[in-house]
Enzyme design. Structure first.
Site, PDB file in Angstrom:
ATOM      1  N   CYS A 134     100.548  13.283   0.980  1.00  0.00           N
ATOM      2  CA  CYS A 134     100.696  13.384  -0.475  1.00  0.00           C
ATOM      3  C   CYS A 134     100.677  14.855  -0.910  1.00  0.00           C
ATOM      4  CB  CYS A 134      99.630  12.552  -1.184  1.00  0.00           C
ATOM      5  SG  CYS A 134     100.078  12.168  -2.879  1.00  0.00           S
TER       6      CYS A 134
ATOM      7  N   HIS B  85     100.178   7.438   0.868  1.00  0.00           N
ATOM      8  CA  HIS B  85      98.828   7.511   1.443  1.00  0.00           C
ATOM      9  C   HIS B  85      98.710   6.540   2.614  1.00  0.00           C
ATOM     10  CE1 HIS B  85      96.668  10.346  -1.115  1.00  0.00           C
ATOM     11  NE2 HIS B  85      97.494   9.955  -2.072  1.00  0.00           N
TER      12      HIS B  85
ATOM     13  N   GLU C 286      96.777   6.661   5.041  1.00  0.00           N
ATOM     14  CA  GLU C 286      95.379   6.386   5.425  1.00  0.00           C
ATOM     15  C   GLU C 286      94.842   5.129   4.730  1.00  0.00           C
ATOM     16  OE1 GLU C 286      96.276   8.557   3.235  1.00  0.00           O
ATOM     17  OE2 GLU C 286      94.823   8.617   1.591  1.00  0.00           O
TER      18      GLU C 286
END
Ligand code: MN
Length: 266
Positions: free
Chosen positions: A128, A234, A236
């Site tokens: 990001c 994102h 993650e």
């Protein structure tokens, strides 16, 4: 107690991945803690590195940029995390309407850290804001605010739905390193950005876009020399819903391990 040689080697071969952090007050990390300023990073990054076989080390942005060299001595991979807007000074622009909160300490630290990391060939993953920092540090520019600068025809890149839910799809370029990692051409991703890459930096290639043309991933043109991937979503937060997101962390940690072994052999 001394560790056995085997245990010692095992620990030595476990790569350490530095994860950049934000400060309380960052737009992307608002908290209501009554205490002083906080260095913080989302646990999803930390767990992403651990689950991929790496040891995460949180890098506080309050460290002076001149100390970055010392930090880099201790890491084998660098993960530039998400967070607040990068100050447009870094790509030669004045503040435009729609620019959100910036954090001068974090900006200066991450730009300095990244430049030194690339000089050492440390594998870098930017997520990001991290992808945007990569692009700006290498000479590219950013849209300071996608909706106001690209018009209303673009997709909604700021979802209100849970973090692991996809907001839009991206198309991954077939012969990219990202495609080797995701192993599919169309990937569903979440979206929490109001900025994006405008002019691509020299040395980078676009490897994924959303259907409105917004750049969603980049990588280094000279990948054999420098492992460097930036993604706008994102990953993650989506590790549990898709192997392609988990694989991104695995690939980065593997690259960090190779870097550590090369360094040990030198
Ligand atoms: Mn998006």
């Amino acid at each position: 107690m001394r560790l056995s040689r085997a245990a010692d080697q095992k620990i030595g071969w476990t790569p350490v991945v530095g994860v950049t952090a934000s400060l309380k007050g960052d737009a992307g990390s608002a908290t209501h803690q009554p205490l002083g300023r906080l260095v913080q990073t989302d646990l999803d990054y930390v767990e992403g590195v651990i689950n991929a076989g790496g040891v995460p080390m949180i890098l506080p942005p309050v460290v002076e940029p001149r100390m970055a060299e010392v930090l880099l001595d201790g890491i084998d991979g660098l993960l530039l995390s998400g967070g607040s807007d990068l100050a447009p000074d870094y790509y030669g622009e004045e503040c435009a309407p729609g620019l959100d909160v910036t954090n001068p300490e974090r900006d200066a630290f991450e730009i300095a850290l990244l430049r030194l990391a690339l000089r050492r060939g440390i594998p870098v993953l930017g997520i990001c804001r991290g992808m945007q920092v990569l692009n700006a540090a290498l000479g590219g520019t950013l849209y300071q605010d996608l909706p106001s600068q690209l018009g209303k025809d673009i997709l909604n890149h700021w979802q209100e739905t849970p973090k692991w839910q996809p907001a839009h799809e991206i198309e991954v370029l077939c012969d990219s390193h990202l495609a080797e990692i995701t192993r599919c051409q169309h990937v569903k991703v979440n979206s929490y950005h109001h900025q994006g890459i405008k002019e691509l930096a020299g040395g980078l290639a676009v490897t994924a876009r959303s259907s409105d043309g917004v750049i969603e991933a980049v990588e280094c043109n000279d990948f054999s020399e420098q492992w460097l991937i930036g993604v706008q979503w994102h990953a993650e937060m989506m590790r549990e819903v898709g192997i392609e997101h988990k694989n991104l962390f695995k690939a980065h940690v593997c690259a960090a391990k190779r870097h550590a072994l090369r360094r040990a052999a030198a």
